[in-house]
Design an enzyme around this catalytic site. Sequence first.
Site, PDB file in Angstrom:
ATOM      1  N   ASP A 211       0.858  -1.193   0.000  1.00  0.00           N
ATOM      2  CA  ASP A 211       0.000   0.000   0.000  1.00  0.00           C
ATOM      3  C   ASP A 211       0.887   1.234   0.000  1.00  0.00           C
ATOM      4  O   ASP A 211       2.118   1.135   0.160  1.00  0.00           O
ATOM      5  CB  ASP A 211      -0.965  -0.022   1.211  1.00  0.00           C
ATOM      6  N   GLY A 236       4.542   1.297  -1.456  1.00  0.00           N
ATOM      7  CA  GLY A 236       4.725   1.570  -2.885  1.00  0.00           C
ATOM      8  C   GLY A 236       3.431   2.020  -3.533  1.00  0.00           C
ATOM      9  O   GLY A 236       2.357   1.985  -2.925  1.00  0.00           O
ATOM     10  N   ASP A 237       3.585   2.436  -4.801  1.00  0.00           N
ATOM     11  CA  ASP A 237       2.446   2.873  -5.605  1.00  0.00           C
ATOM     12  C   ASP A 237       2.213   1.798  -6.663  1.00  0.00           C
ATOM     13  O   ASP A 237       3.101   1.542  -7.488  1.00  0.00           O
ATOM     14  CB  ASP A 237       2.813   4.222  -6.256  1.00  0.00           C
ATOM     15  N   PHE A 238       1.032   1.158  -6.635  1.00  0.00           N
ATOM     16  CA  PHE A 238       0.840   0.028  -7.548  1.00  0.00           C
ATOM     17  C   PHE A 238       0.702   0.438  -9.015  1.00  0.00           C
ATOM     18  O   PHE A 238       0.736  -0.412  -9.892  1.00  0.00           O
ATOM     19  CB  PHE A 238      -0.260  -0.939  -7.101  1.00  0.00           C
ATOM     20  N   HIS A 256     -12.849  -1.258  -7.815  1.00  0.00           N
ATOM     21  CA  HIS A 256     -14.062  -0.417  -7.817  1.00  0.00           C
ATOM     22  C   HIS A 256     -13.767   1.072  -7.591  1.00  0.00           C
ATOM     23  O   HIS A 256     -14.643   1.895  -7.778  1.00  0.00           O
ATOM     24  CB  HIS A 256     -15.105  -0.946  -6.816  1.00  0.00           C
ATOM     25  N   GLN A 307     -17.811   9.092  -4.087  1.00  0.00           N
ATOM     26  CA  GLN A 307     -16.575   9.053  -3.293  1.00  0.00           C
ATOM     27  C   GLN A 307     -15.310   8.645  -4.049  1.00  0.00           C
ATOM     28  O   GLN A 307     -14.223   8.694  -3.466  1.00  0.00           O
ATOM     29  CB  GLN A 307     -16.749   8.082  -2.111  1.00  0.00           C
TER      30      GLN A 307
HETATM   31  C1  LIG Z   1     -11.031   0.896  -0.932  1.00  0.00           C
HETATM   32  S1  LIG Z   1      -9.528   0.583  -0.172  1.00  0.00           S
HETATM   33  C2  LIG Z   1      -9.572  -1.209   0.012  1.00  0.00           C
HETATM   34  C3  LIG Z   1      -8.664  -1.682   1.120  1.00  0.00           C
HETATM   35  C4  LIG Z   1      -8.648  -3.191   1.357  1.00  0.00           C
HETATM   36  N1  LIG Z   1      -8.202  -3.918   0.203  1.00  0.00           N
HETATM   37  C5  LIG Z   1     -10.010  -3.666   1.806  1.00  0.00           C
HETATM   38  O1  LIG Z   1     -10.707  -4.347   1.077  1.00  0.00           O
HETATM   39  O2  LIG Z   1     -10.378  -3.328   2.941  1.00  0.00           O
HETATM   40  C6  LIG Z   1      -8.321   0.826  -1.456  1.00  0.00           C
HETATM   41  C7  LIG Z   1      -6.885   0.657  -0.984  1.00  0.00           C
HETATM   42  O3  LIG Z   1      -5.994   0.904  -2.087  1.00  0.00           O
HETATM   43  C8  LIG Z   1      -4.905   1.668  -1.597  1.00  0.00           C
HETATM   44  N2  LIG Z   1      -4.303   2.400  -2.714  1.00  0.00           N
HETATM   45  C9  LIG Z   1      -4.857   3.428  -3.402  1.00  0.00           C
HETATM   46  N3  LIG Z   1      -4.019   3.852  -4.366  1.00  0.00           N
HETATM   47  C10 LIG Z   1      -2.904   3.079  -4.286  1.00  0.00           C
HETATM   48  C11 LIG Z   1      -1.689   3.037  -5.020  1.00  0.00           C
HETATM   49  N4  LIG Z   1      -1.476   3.889  -6.034  1.00  0.00           N
HETATM   50  N5  LIG Z   1      -0.771   2.111  -4.684  1.00  0.00           N
HETATM   51  C12 LIG Z   1      -1.003   1.244  -3.653  1.00  0.00           C
HETATM   52  N6  LIG Z   1      -2.149   1.239  -2.917  1.00  0.00           N
HETATM   53  C13 LIG Z   1      -3.085   2.152  -3.233  1.00  0.00           C
HETATM   54  C14 LIG Z   1      -5.536   2.563  -0.569  1.00  0.00           C
HETATM   55  O4  LIG Z   1      -4.596   3.146   0.312  1.00  0.00           O
HETATM   56  C15 LIG Z   1      -6.487   1.601   0.123  1.00  0.00           C
HETATM   57  O5  LIG Z   1      -5.856   0.905   1.160  1.00  0.00           O
END
Ligand SMILES: C[S@@+](CC[C@H](N)C(=O)[O-])C[C@H]1O[C@@H](n2cnc3c(N)ncnc32)[C@H](O)[C@@H]1O
Length: 347
Positions: A211, A236-238, A256, A307
């Site tokens: 994350d 990291g940034d995915f 989503h 959102q």
């Molecule tokens: C809606 S949340 C879902 C969290 C978890 N998977 C769950 O089901 O409870 C989306 C997640 O993606 C992470 N996220 C968003 N952009 C990201 C990125 N560029 N790289 C890595 N993680 C990211 C957010 O920090 C968050 O934890």
Amino acid sequence: MSSPEGPPNLGLLDQYSQGFMVSQVLFAASELGVFDVLAEAPGPLGSDAVAARLGTSARGTEMLLDVCVSLKLLQTEVRGGKALYDNTELSSDYLVRSRPRSQHNMLLYLARTTYLCWAHLAQAVREGKNQYLKAFGVPSDQLFTAIYRSEGERLLFMRALQDVWSVQGSSVLSAFDLSPFPLICDLGGCSGALAKECVALYPGCRVTVFDIPPVVQTAKRHFLSPEEGRVGFQEGDFFEDPLPEADLYILARVLHDWTDEKCSQLLARIHQACKPGGGALVIESLLDADGRGPLTTQLYSLNMLVQTEGRERTPAQYRALLAAAGFADAQCRRTPGATYGAILARK
Ligand SMILES: C[S@@+](CC[C@H](N)C(=O)[O-])C[C@H]1O[C@@H](n2cnc3c(N)ncnc32)[C@H](O)[C@@H]1O
């Protein structure tokens, strides 16, 4: 125009238009700690005793408790002419904040953040985009900068999201046998809540939660416990950074958040990182094939409008995204009675 069956059902309209009041009763009772006070008391309490413990008005508390009884969030009995209140099984299991399956944090998040974005639903429909600017004065060109607009907001979001996995995590992770995947990466795995469920269910597996840095740092500060040695974190940034090596990549409630274009970009990166025979497991609330149900998922989809940048999708839409990224053989399993389903595809 009246139909042959009689006049249109005004009661249904009343029920819909008052829906927000019902939500607010649930939110206020949770936020004030009504269910916690009743759980801690040695027996049922009168409304004056509840008000004294909460530091709330006698008038407001009695009204709130009586509505909670009508909503089956509380039960009441009359002793010596005085109404005494107690939790129902529902509130005892899910609304008392100390209980393992408590949904308290999700309710706080819905009350303090989601509800305020929904106040601008009509504007979101006009513009086709989320409403952080209207609701909080925060620009949303960087989605997760808006979502995590303060440390407190990030912590509440992370706490809220983990509540659902305490109830549905193990069933959604059992939809497929994941034991052939000893090394798992939970992309956007947030606090590690689903990862913890995963290692509890599959004793042979290790999970890396990937994350963005502030989330990983908050997870390490607030959510990690020593017995979770098989759950590790990587920052990291995915969309940009190399992805951890893994046999299976989990994307739970991640796709989503994003447009089809961004989902394709992310899935293509996962396909590139994935070994032949490895997999991608998408966990999402799944729309029916025609997109017109279940209602909860349709409402979640509108929630994605107010959102995020994304939407909820049908299994066929996820299959198409996975196939375009190179994943084959996508199978979908819905978990009975649960909001979330799983789609497993292989490289
Ligand atoms: C809606 S949340 C879902 C969290 C978890 N998977 C769950 O089901 O409870 C989306 C997640 O993606 C992470 N996220 C968003 N952009 C990201 C990125 N560029 N790289 C890595 N993680 C990211 C957010 O920090 C968050 O934890």
